[in-house]
Scaffold this motif. Structure first.
Motif, PDB file in Angstrom:
ATOM      1  N   ALA A   1     -13.833  16.722  19.058  1.00  0.00           N
ATOM      2  CA  ALA A   1     -12.952  16.492  17.907  1.00  0.00           C
ATOM      3  C   ALA A   1     -11.737  15.660  18.330  1.00  0.00           C
ATOM      4  O   ALA A   1     -11.153  14.946  17.515  1.00  0.00           O
ATOM      5  CB  ALA A   1     -12.491  17.833  17.325  1.00  0.00           C
ATOM      6  N   VAL A   2     -11.377  15.744  19.622  1.00  0.00           N
ATOM      7  CA  VAL A   2     -10.177  15.067  20.135  1.00  0.00           C
ATOM      8  C   VAL A   2     -10.533  14.041  21.213  1.00  0.00           C
ATOM      9  O   VAL A   2     -10.016  12.929  21.238  1.00  0.00           O
ATOM     10  CB  VAL A   2      -9.185  16.099  20.734  1.00  0.00           C
ATOM     11  N   ARG A   3     -11.422  14.427  22.114  1.00  0.00           N
ATOM     12  CA  ARG A   3     -11.695  13.631  23.310  1.00  0.00           C
ATOM     13  C   ARG A   3     -12.424  12.317  22.969  1.00  0.00           C
ATOM     14  O   ARG A   3     -13.202  12.273  22.028  1.00  0.00           O
ATOM     15  CB  ARG A   3     -12.556  14.479  24.259  1.00  0.00           C
ATOM     16  N   ARG A   4     -12.169  11.281  23.791  1.00  0.00           N
ATOM     17  CA  ARG A   4     -12.856  10.009  23.626  1.00  0.00           C
ATOM     18  C   ARG A   4     -13.366   9.505  24.973  1.00  0.00           C
ATOM     19  O   ARG A   4     -12.669   9.616  25.989  1.00  0.00           O
ATOM     20  CB  ARG A   4     -11.920   8.953  23.011  1.00  0.00           C
ATOM     21  N   LYS A   5     -14.573   8.949  24.977  1.00  0.00           N
ATOM     22  CA  LYS A   5     -15.178   8.485  26.226  1.00  0.00           C
ATOM     23  C   LYS A   5     -14.357   7.380  26.876  1.00  0.00           C
ATOM     24  O   LYS A   5     -14.266   7.297  28.104  1.00  0.00           O
ATOM     25  CB  LYS A   5     -16.604   7.988  25.953  1.00  0.00           C
ATOM     26  N   THR A   6     -13.752   6.518  26.040  1.00  0.00           N
ATOM     27  CA  THR A   6     -12.953   5.424  26.609  1.00  0.00           C
ATOM     28  C   THR A   6     -11.755   5.969  27.378  1.00  0.00           C
ATOM     29  O   THR A   6     -11.337   5.384  28.382  1.00  0.00           O
ATOM     30  CB  THR A   6     -12.491   4.460  25.506  1.00  0.00           C
ATOM     31  N   GLU A   7     -11.202   7.103  26.947  1.00  0.00           N
ATOM     32  CA  GLU A   7     -10.078   7.698  27.686  1.00  0.00           C
ATOM     33  C   GLU A   7     -10.549   8.240  29.035  1.00  0.00           C
ATOM     34  O   GLU A   7      -9.846   8.156  30.041  1.00  0.00           O
ATOM     35  CB  GLU A   7      -9.417   8.801  26.852  1.00  0.00           C
ATOM     36  N   HIS A   8     -11.763   8.786  29.038  1.00  0.00           N
ATOM     37  CA  HIS A   8     -12.310   9.267  30.311  1.00  0.00           C
ATOM     38  C   HIS A   8     -12.479   8.108  31.285  1.00  0.00           C
ATOM     39  O   HIS A   8     -12.083   8.188  32.457  1.00  0.00           O
ATOM     40  CB  HIS A   8     -13.659   9.962  30.103  1.00  0.00           C
ATOM     41  N   PHE A   9     -13.077   7.008  30.814  1.00  0.00           N
ATOM     42  CA  PHE A   9     -13.340   5.902  31.735  1.00  0.00           C
ATOM     43  C   PHE A   9     -12.066   5.151  32.120  1.00  0.00           C
ATOM     44  O   PHE A   9     -12.006   4.546  33.193  1.00  0.00           O
ATOM     45  CB  PHE A   9     -14.441   4.986  31.187  1.00  0.00           C
ATOM     46  N   ALA A  10     -11.036   5.219  31.279  1.00  0.00           N
ATOM     47  CA  ALA A  10      -9.732   4.666  31.685  1.00  0.00           C
ATOM     48  C   ALA A  10      -9.169   5.485  32.848  1.00  0.00           C
ATOM     49  O   ALA A  10      -8.623   4.934  33.819  1.00  0.00           O
ATOM     50  CB  ALA A  10      -8.764   4.669  30.508  1.00  0.00           C
ATOM     51  N   ALA A  11      -9.320   6.820  32.777  1.00  0.00           N
ATOM     52  CA  ALA A  11      -8.879   7.685  33.889  1.00  0.00           C
ATOM     53  C   ALA A  11      -9.747   7.427  35.127  1.00  0.00           C
ATOM     54  O   ALA A  11      -9.246   7.378  36.258  1.00  0.00           O
ATOM     55  CB  ALA A  11      -8.946   9.157  33.475  1.00  0.00           C
ATOM     56  N   TYR A  12     -11.044   7.232  34.911  1.00  0.00           N
ATOM     57  CA  TYR A  12     -11.961   6.964  36.030  1.00  0.00           C
ATOM     58  C   TYR A  12     -11.584   5.644  36.725  1.00  0.00           C
ATOM     59  O   TYR A  12     -11.640   5.544  37.949  1.00  0.00           O
ATOM     60  CB  TYR A  12     -13.406   6.934  35.528  1.00  0.00           C
TER      61      TYR A  12
ATOM     62  N   TYR B   1     -18.111  -1.556  33.841  1.00  0.00           N
ATOM     63  CA  TYR B   1     -17.151  -2.134  32.902  1.00  0.00           C
ATOM     64  C   TYR B   1     -17.248  -1.399  31.564  1.00  0.00           C
ATOM     65  O   TYR B   1     -18.329  -0.931  31.192  1.00  0.00           O
ATOM     66  CB  TYR B   1     -17.476  -3.605  32.627  1.00  0.00           C
ATOM     67  N   PHE B   2     -16.133  -1.328  30.839  1.00  0.00           N
ATOM     68  CA  PHE B   2     -16.206  -0.768  29.480  1.00  0.00           C
ATOM     69  C   PHE B   2     -15.133  -1.389  28.608  1.00  0.00           C
ATOM     70  O   PHE B   2     -14.123  -1.883  29.100  1.00  0.00           O
ATOM     71  CB  PHE B   2     -16.063   0.764  29.497  1.00  0.00           C
ATOM     72  N   GLU B   3     -15.358  -1.367  27.300  1.00  0.00           N
ATOM     73  CA  GLU B   3     -14.376  -1.790  26.308  1.00  0.00           C
ATOM     74  C   GLU B   3     -14.467  -0.846  25.118  1.00  0.00           C
ATOM     75  O   GLU B   3     -15.511  -0.250  24.864  1.00  0.00           O
ATOM     76  CB  GLU B   3     -14.642  -3.231  25.818  1.00  0.00           C
ATOM     77  N   HIS B   4     -13.362  -0.761  24.392  1.00  0.00           N
ATOM     78  CA  HIS B   4     -13.290   0.084  23.190  1.00  0.00           C
ATOM     79  C   HIS B   4     -13.308  -0.822  21.969  1.00  0.00           C
ATOM     80  O   HIS B   4     -12.551  -1.788  21.910  1.00  0.00           O
ATOM     81  CB  HIS B   4     -11.984   0.893  23.244  1.00  0.00           C
ATOM     82  N   VAL B   5     -14.174  -0.541  21.019  1.00  0.00           N
ATOM     83  CA  VAL B   5     -14.187  -1.290  19.753  1.00  0.00           C
ATOM     84  C   VAL B   5     -14.091  -0.286  18.610  1.00  0.00           C
ATOM     85  O   VAL B   5     -14.908   0.634  18.515  1.00  0.00           O
ATOM     86  CB  VAL B   5     -15.469  -2.137  19.596  1.00  0.00           C
ATOM     87  N   ASP B   6     -13.057  -0.453  17.752  1.00  0.00           N
ATOM     88  CA  ASP B   6     -12.919   0.472  16.623  1.00  0.00           C
ATOM     89  C   ASP B   6     -12.948  -0.308  15.311  1.00  0.00           C
ATOM     90  O   ASP B   6     -13.225  -1.507  15.286  1.00  0.00           O
ATOM     91  CB  ASP B   6     -11.644   1.322  16.759  1.00  0.00           C
ATOM     92  N   GLY B   7     -12.677   0.387  14.205  1.00  0.00           N
ATOM     93  CA  GLY B   7     -12.717  -0.250  12.895  1.00  0.00           C
ATOM     94  C   GLY B   7     -14.122  -0.615  12.456  1.00  0.00           C
ATOM     95  O   GLY B   7     -14.333  -1.569  11.715  1.00  0.00           O
ATOM     96  N   LEU B   8     -15.118   0.149  12.930  1.00  0.00           N
ATOM     97  CA  LEU B   8     -16.513  -0.158  12.609  1.00  0.00           C
ATOM     98  C   LEU B   8     -17.002   0.652  11.418  1.00  0.00           C
ATOM     99  O   LEU B   8     -16.606   1.807  11.228  1.00  0.00           O
ATOM    100  CB  LEU B   8     -17.408   0.159  13.809  1.00  0.00           C
TER     101      LEU B   8
END
Length: 424
Positions: free
Chosen positions: A203-214, A235-242
């Motif tokens: 409900a709160v956590r996001r995978k992009t936040e995990h990989f930013a910490a990683y 590599y990773f990127e976050h895309v929102d507004g989908l």
């Protein structure tokens, strides 16, 4: 207590990356010990790894792991010891634990996992009861398990700022429910120790936040081992507004994919890797292998047919997907029984306690294996050794996948940073 070594169907000389990790073992273990003095590990976690031969990287980190029933029984004593240490750290006088699972009552594989987890906790000296938040369970209910045993689930009740059962007041609440559907009022602002914390849930956590910490963990680690961080980091990127149904954000997503494909292609050229780059697009929250696509170009995401849009737009609990993580695809070169395989490593506290291979005979090396038709092969102890064999050859069993346990613990450390930063 150190890291057990995972065996694999593979043999052959260790690859250069694993050789470097093995050579730096004293520095790595010293650095990790220092990290755990500064940061509290999550109570438990599991990490999906992909081993491409030239690259070994985590592609997902689960803070509410299921699948304890798939671990090799050889690992059980280690799991019990790790659970004791974890509970001492969080709640030294803990005696009673309320284990709250997902609301599945018919998913027998999942229930076997709950039973396996409860057994570990009981053998760690705890009184364990299983409390359900499922509205269907309004009275104590016995569920039949595939191995012939039964599981009693009882409705969770709240009294003031404490939760428990009608005749059971626990010191610790352990969630094996990833809160995809939101944070229930029942669990808000309770005074007992709650593990993992509410903000660990989807409900709160996001995978992009995990990989930013990683990213931050790996930047420091790579200096110690003297490796290119890319070798253990996708590599990773976050895309929102989908909005997949309304086709909103398609072009932005396609452009992000194409940019990443060219970045991966540049790395492949640098290392002389003869592979076609691909990326994985997946929902930024949630599990169960839902809302995932493997693509080789941005145009594959433009103009998806209705079935594909439906698949990408909804995940567990019927939640709509509006933001995704675009992650570098890491092919797996591991196979077992004619199926493509990836290791999943399990940890309790800061210790690796086992793992299994997720195997899929119907999927390719560049596809998500967490899909219907998968099966599991437990990883066994390589030997009774709990440390690499410094006198053995590089590919002797004790050394074979020391690297797996190291990379999994780096992901666990990233999970620890994530929870510290995200505290509500």
């Amino acid at each position: 207590m150190s890291v057990p070594h995972l065996t694999t169907a593979l043999t052959g000389p260790l690859l250069e990356l694993e050789r470097k990790i093995l050579a730096a073992q004293p520095e790595i273990e010293h650095w990790l010990r220092n990290q755990w003095q500064e940061h509290t590990p999550p109570f438990y976690g599991s990490v999906d790894l992909r081993n491409a031969g030239y690259k070994l990287a985590p592609v997902d980190m689960n803070l509410f792991p299921g699948g304890f029933n798939n671990l090799n029984p050889d690992f059980h004593p280690l799991a019990v010891q790790a659970a004791m240490m974890a509970l001492e750290g969080y709640c030294p006088d803990a005696r009673r634990i309320l284990l709250i699972p997902e609301n599945h009552t018919r998913n027998l594989f999942y229930l076997q996992n709950v039973a396996a987890l409860a057994k570990i906790l009981r053998q760690a000296g705890m009184v364990v009861r299983i409390g359900s938040m499922n509205p269907e369970i309004s009275a104590p209910t016995e569920l039949d398990l595939p191995d012939g045993s039964k599981m009693l689930q009882e409705p969770v009740i709240r009294t003031g700022n404490r939760v428990g059962l009608a005749d059971f007041d626990p010191c610790v609440i352990l969630l094996n429910n990833d809160l995809s559907g939101g944070i229930p009022d029942l669990l808000k602002n309770i005074e007992q120790t709650l593990l993992p914390p509410l903000h660990a849930g989807w409900a709160v956590r996001r995978k992009t936040e995990h990989f930013a910490a990683y990213d931050r963990v790996v930047a420091e680690f790579a200096q110690i081992v003297d490796i290119d961080p890319w070798l253990i980091n996708p590599y990773f990127e976050h895309v929102d507004g989908l909005d997949f149904h309304a086709r909103e954000g398609e072009e932005k997503l396609a452009a992000t994919i194409d940019t990443m494909i060219s970045k991966i292609a540049a790395k492949y050229a640098e290392y002389g890797i003869d592979q076609t780059p691909f990326v994985i697009v997946k929902a930024n929250a949630g599990t169960y292998g839902m809302g995932i696509m493997s693509v080789k170009s941005g145009e594959e995401l433009v103009g998806l047919n209705r079935k594909q849009r439906n698949k990408m737009s909804v995940i567990k609990e019927g939640l709509e997907v509006h933001d995704v993580i675009v992650q570098e695809g890491v092919p797996t070169f591991e196979t077992i029984d004619d199926g493509v395989a990836e290791p999943v490593v399990y940890m309790l506290d800061r210790f690796v306690i086992g793992g299994f291979y997720r195997v899929h005979t119907g999927r390719g090396i560049d596809e998500n294996l967490n899909a219907p038709g998968m099966h599991f092969k437990p990883l066994a102890f390589a030997t009774s050794l709990s440390t690499p064999d410094c006198d053995g050859s590089p590919d002797c069993e004790a050394n074979r996948f020391y690297a797996y346990g190291v990379v999994a613990r780096l992901a666990l450390l990233a999970g620890s940073l994530e929870l510290e930063e995200g505290s509500l």
